[in-house]
Design an enzyme around this catalytic site. Structure first.
Site, PDB file in Angstrom:
ATOM      1  N   CYS A   1       0.830  -1.196   0.000  1.00  0.00           N
ATOM      2  CA  CYS A   1       0.000   0.000   0.000  1.00  0.00           C
ATOM      3  C   CYS A   1       0.874   1.260   0.000  1.00  0.00           C
ATOM      4  CB  CYS A   1      -0.949  -0.046   1.195  1.00  0.00           C
ATOM      5  SG  CYS A   1      -2.279   1.133   1.028  1.00  0.00           S
TER       6      CYS A   1
ATOM      7  N   HIS B   1      -3.750  -5.436   0.664  1.00  0.00           N
ATOM      8  CA  HIS B   1      -3.134  -5.900   1.915  1.00  0.00           C
ATOM      9  C   HIS B   1      -3.149  -7.428   2.034  1.00  0.00           C
ATOM     10  CE1 HIS B   1      -2.720  -1.962   3.827  1.00  0.00           C
ATOM     11  NE2 HIS B   1      -3.765  -1.640   3.085  1.00  0.00           N
TER      12      HIS B   1
ATOM     13  N   GLU C   1      -1.791  -9.126   4.296  1.00  0.00           N
ATOM     14  CA  GLU C   1      -1.783  -9.504   5.718  1.00  0.00           C
ATOM     15  C   GLU C   1      -3.185  -9.610   6.297  1.00  0.00           C
ATOM     16  OE1 GLU C   1      -0.921  -6.683   4.403  1.00  0.00           O
ATOM     17  OE2 GLU C   1      -1.379  -4.944   5.636  1.00  0.00           O
TER      18      GLU C   1
END
Ligand code: XMP
Length: 501
Positions: A76, A163, A165
């Site tokens: 990002c 993202h 994660e």
């Protein structure tokens, strides 16, 4: 070892979690970390940020990190920073993009090996890259984001606008593993048993012949810290257990029993009277917390003075506390949670701090505890707040009200027994009319709180089966004669907190 360079994203911790879950050790470092220091890591991940790379004083990595010859993965903001520094172009987003999106991934890229060709990803960004830097190619795109991922495979530079994660990104874990294993050449070797051995050696070296004190509350963090230290320095460790009289039914005995079994020989400081005296007439929650925090420190300090020659204080500080204190390692994160713990000890005590678990997450501490032989009922214990039952007794704290709450709470714990992440009884300062036999009664009201949560920062009330609720109400009103009515708290956090005070 992997470095996660933090630009203040709410997801920085999560990135660290995911890397550790892949059994690779990682550390979160501030964005101003010098390239020299970063060169000891096998790979570098640049986190997201609440800032914009187009802003005037935006945090930027030192641009020489791209000359270290290390793989870099920008996420990002991290991708935008990389693109910006290497000659690409970033555009200010008009409305931003938040939430699920479908992205087309180029599976010829090592980063996306084994993923779906079109997968759900989690987007959360304002700005976006509109032109990849020279020698980079675009390796993913989504409907509203033409440049969703970029790479320069020969230099091992990768950037993702989404993202990986976050669990909502379908192949997120695989993408992170590809980066770690296929691009950085890491091995999945981070194991709790080796961590324990390393820490034991490190503690021996740091402490030498000095003596150390550790306070235990019975909570998993303080107990595991004490056990780890005990394994390292044996009798040089002095464990103090302050019983403020605000513990649950049987808790004091259980903690002493467990610690003794673990060979710890705790010093018990029983000071119920002191706490109850000081809390007399106090109903305001913050005032209760302040009084308890102050007294706790005073009593702990007194107990320490009885042990001569102590130079160190051991604390069960965890990685989230380290990362979150003062807005993240870079000081940029928006402060979401304020710290609850019973304040620090006065500097006048002049003790050096030893925090052997400051690089671990909560579930890693549980794991470490099991490695060290701490019984499961303790490692898997639900959290219990430092101020104890005082903040579950709405209104004044008295011995009599504590006794009533303890009995009700024991029933709640027995009946729910692990079916929620945190569950307890709360005694309200309200009486209610009832009928017992043929007689009118006018007795206390007790609330039952049970929540499901992973991080305790947000929580939803647990949809307990009606039979369980029924049993709890029947047992409490039958076995605790001062309670005449039981209610169930159906509020999520937010807006309510987990505790009532
Ligand atoms: P809240 O009530 O803020 O609680 O939603 C979140 C988690 O923190 C625990 N908690 C505390 N723990 N000292 C602690 O050590 C405190 O003062 C304290 N207040 C709340 C709470 O039990 C829940 O797990």
């Amino acid at each position: 070892m992997i470095a996660i360079v933090d630009f203040g994203s709410q997801y920085t911790q999560l990135i660290a979690r995911r890397v550790r879950e892949a059994h690779v050790y990682c550390e979160v470092v501030p964005y101003w970390t010098k390239p020299d220091e970063l060169s000891k890591y096998k790979g570098i991940i640049l986190s997201g940020s609440p800032r914009s790379v187009l802003g005037e004083s935006s945090p930027m990595p030192d641009s020489s990190i791209y000359y270290l010859g290390k793989p870099v993965l920008g996420l990002c903001y991290g991708m935008q920073a990389m693109a910006h520094q290497l000659g690409g172009a970033v555009e200010k987003g008009k409305s931003g993009e938040y939430g699920r999106a479908e992205a087309k991934l180029d599976r010829n890229s090592v980063l996306f090996q084994g993923t779906k060709e079109v997968g759900t990803v989690w987007m959360s960004h304002g700005d976006h890259v509109i032109k990849a830097p020279k020698d980079f190619e675009v390796i993913a795109s989504s409907g509203s984001c033409a440049v969703a991922a970029i790479s320069n495979a020969s230099k091992n530079f990768y950037g993702l606008q989404f993202h990986p994660e976050v669990k909502h990104t379908e192949d997120g874990a695989l993408i992170i593993e590809n980066f770690l294993f296929k691009i950085c050449g890491e091995e999945p070797s981070w194991k709790m048993s080796s961590f324990a051995e390393e820490q034991i050696e490190a503690i021996k070296k740091t402490v030498g012949d000095d003596h150390v004190i550790a306070g235990v509350s019975g909570g998993v963090d303080s107990v595991v810290t004490a056990v780890l230290l005990h394994k390292a320095i044996g009798k040089q460790l002095h464990v103090i257990f302050v019983d403020h009289g605000l513990l649950r039914e049987g808790e004091r005995e259980e903690v002493i029993f467990t610690l003794t079994n673990l060979g710890l020989d705790p010093i018990l400081v029983g000071c119920e009277d002191i706490f109850l005296d000081a809390l007399k007439g106090v109903t305001e929650p913050e005032q209760k917390r302040t009084i308890i925090g102050r007294l706790f420190i005073e009593e702990f300090e007194k107990a320490c003075k009885t042990i001569p020659g102590v130079k160190w204080l051991a604390q069960g500080t965890l990685y989230p506390d380290v990362i979150e204190s003062s807005g993240g390692v870079s000081g940029l994160a928006d402060k979401i949670k304020s710290h609850h713990n019973v304040g620090g000890l006065p500097e006048s005590m002049n003790l050096k701090l030893i925090e052997p678990m400051r690089m671990l997450f909560k579930d890693e501490v549980r794991h470490l505890g099991r490695e060290l032989g701490v019984p499961k009922h303790l490692t898997d214990r639900q959290p219990f707040p430092g101020p104890g039952l005082a903040i579950r007794l709405v209104g004044e704290v008295t011995r009599q009200r504590l006794d009533i709450l303890r009995k009700a709470d024991e029933i709640v714990r027995e009946e729910i027994a692990g079916d929620a992440d945190q569950y307890f009884a709360v005694l309200l300062p309200v009486s209610s009319v009832g009928v017992q036999g043929d007689e009118r009664s006018y007795n206390c009201v007790c609330a039952v709180r049970a929540v499901s949560t992973t991080d305790f920062m947000t929580a939803s009330w647990t949809k307990l089966p009606y039979e369980v609720l029924d049993r709890i109400a029947t047992r409490i009103t039958g076995e605790v004669k001062q309670i005449g009515r039981v209610v169930f708290d159906i509020t999520n956090k937010p807006p309510a907190t987990i505790e009532w005070e």
